[in-house]
Write an enzyme that holds these catalytic residues in place. Structure first.
Site, PDB file in Angstrom:
ATOM      1  CG  HIS A 267      -1.715  -1.053   1.590  1.00  0.00           C
ATOM      2  ND1 HIS A 267      -1.267  -2.184   2.199  1.00  0.00           N
ATOM      3  CD2 HIS A 267      -3.039  -1.228   1.409  1.00  0.00           C
ATOM      4  CE1 HIS A 267      -2.274  -3.022   2.382  1.00  0.00           C
ATOM      5  NE2 HIS A 267      -3.373  -2.468   1.905  1.00  0.00           N
TER       6      HIS A 267
ATOM      7  CG  ASP B  91       1.940  -0.976   3.329  1.00  0.00           C
ATOM      8  OD1 ASP B  91       1.280  -0.612   4.312  1.00  0.00           O
ATOM      9  OD2 ASP B  91       1.513  -1.773   2.465  1.00  0.00           O
TER      10      ASP B  91
END
Ligand code: XUL
Ligand code: CO
Length: 440
Positions: free
Chosen positions: A98, A101
């Protein structure tokens, strides 16, 4: 700097007692014309492996990681080094992330995008050096408080716009890093109560969002596969992308069915009251099987525990569907899975992946043998043989009608059914699992 002090994990066969070895995953071994590495396109999930601290609602994080002493962009850069090391150690080709992240969010969208640009440049350099690939990326449009009412289905148009900007940025990154696919997991696209929810508007908006995302991907020439990842509940009590069947109906309603496939997660399937195999089969039968989030739930718990897959019965059935689908195309097997809170050492990141990779490798071996033997195929054609000739064939061919069927039934009112020997069938799978790797 080295974040993992470990040589590459090697295949040592099913009798090895070395925990840091593969027992079933032998990447170069050819199974039915393809190497195991080609069959099993494993992927490491950035979030569970590099940002997860293993906290739960009752206790703080327990994870001990070699990048804990860093923060901000320094930690983000260390994690990039660490994931490429781990991919090499595990001999895994792919990874997924993501936006949040890989890089910390900045004070505003512009600064967040700048942080992303800096880290993406580093990731690209590492990808070029190592040949590792991005299976898919996605936008985290659920963690930040602005997404309290959802993202594309939010009651607030400003949030819809913000979510669109984040997905636009991720599509640019997907294009730049040549991602195989792009994932939309529903996040908070769902509701708590219909008393205060305009479900029709929210679903229409969700479809508008997907349409605009596809238009933008086309505009920039991004050719990755778009994937919807269904989940029935959690975080909202009712998620819109409930399961493959309802997701497929949604896509068909809005004319999006040719632009998307499904990313099927084992633990989401069981939360929906289905088996993992059911979801894979439903997608396969509709040519919608795109990719897999390889994990498992806990049979005693009713939420998304994201455990590493170790249940060989489940991985066998999954690999059966994947082999029958002739593989996953642009998709792969992404370990959307995390160690348990008690497995907090850095080495557990390696051991958990070995466990998951071996479970799928054994599943592949068993499923391939069953397909070679036409195990299910023989059972199924015997079970449905009345449709292969006579009145059954006419039903399947669409050359009969209710009047003719009534005449047939009047002449054949003594129907004869046969047992399908269900328990025998299920116990034969145990035989396959127990014998496939022992040369018996
Ligand atoms: C949440 C989940 C996500 C998606 C990507 O249950 O599975 O991690 O895979 O957003
Ligand atoms: Co997932």
């Amino acid at each position: 700097m080295t974040y993992f002090n470990q040589e590459q994990i090697k295949y040592e066969g099913p009798y090895s007692s070395n925990p840091l070895s593969f027992k079933y995953f032998n990447p170069e071994e050819v199974i039915n014309g393809k190497t195991m590495a080609e069959h099993l396109k494993f992927s490491v999930a950035y979030w569970h492996t590099f940002t997860e601290d293993l906290s739960d609602p009752f206790g703080v994080g327990t994870a001990k990681r070699n990048w804990d002493h860093l923060d901000g962009m320094d930690r983000a850069k260390a994690r990039v080094e660490a994931i490429f090391e781990l991919l090499e150690i595990l001999n895994v080709e792919y990874f997924c992330f993501h936006d949040v992240d890989i890089a910390p969010e900045g004070k505003d969208l512009k600064e967040s995008n700048e942080n992303l640009d800096e880290i993406v440049a580093l990731i690209k350099q590492k990808m070029d050096e190592t040949g590792k690939k991005l299976l898919w990326n996605t936008a985290n449009n659920f963690s930040h408080e602005r997404f309290v009412h959802g993202a594309a289905s939010s009651s607030n148009a400003e949030v819809f716009a913000y979510a669109a900007a984040k997905v636009k940025k991720q599509l640019d990154i997907a294009n730049e890093l040549n991602a195989s696919s792009y994932v939309f997991w529903g996040g908070r696209e769902g509701y708590e109560s219909l008393l205060n929810t305009d479900m029709k508007l929210e679903l229409d908006n969700l479809a508008r969002f997907f349409k605009m995302a596809k238009d933008y991907a086309n505009e920039i020439g991004f050719e990755g596969q778009f994937l919807i990842e269904p989940k029935p509940k959690e975080p909202t009590s009712h998620q819109y992308d409930f399961d493959v069947a309802s997701g497929h109906a949604f896509l068909q309603k809005y004319g999006l069915e040719n632009d998307f496939k499904f990313n099927i997660e084992a633990n989401h399937a069981t939360l929906a009251g289905h088996s993992f195999q059911h979801e894979l089969r439903y997608a396969r039968d509709n040519n919608m099987l795109g990719s897999v989030d390889a994990n498992q739930g806990h049979p005693l718990l009713g939420w998304d525990t994201d455990e590493f897959p170790t249940d060989v019965y489940e991985t066998t059935m999954a690999m059966y569907e994947i082999l029958k689908n002739d593989g996953l195309g642009k998709g792969g097997l992404n370990f959307d899975a995390k160690p348990r809170r008690t497995s907090f050492e850095q080495e557990d990141l390696i051991l958990t992946h070995i466990a998951g990779m071996d479970a799928f490798a054994l599943g592949l071996r068993v499923a391939n043998k069953m397909i070679e033997d036409e195990f299910f195929e023989a059972l199924v054609s015997e079970k449905y043989k009345t449709y292969a000739e006579g009145i059954g064939k006419k039903i399947v061919d669409g050359t009969t009608n209710f009047k003719e069927l009534e005449e047939y039934a009047l002449d054949n009112s003594e129907v004869e059914n046969r047992s399908d020997h269900l328990e025998l069938v299920k116990s034969q799978i145990n035989q396959y699992i127990l014998t496939v790797n022992r040369g018996v």
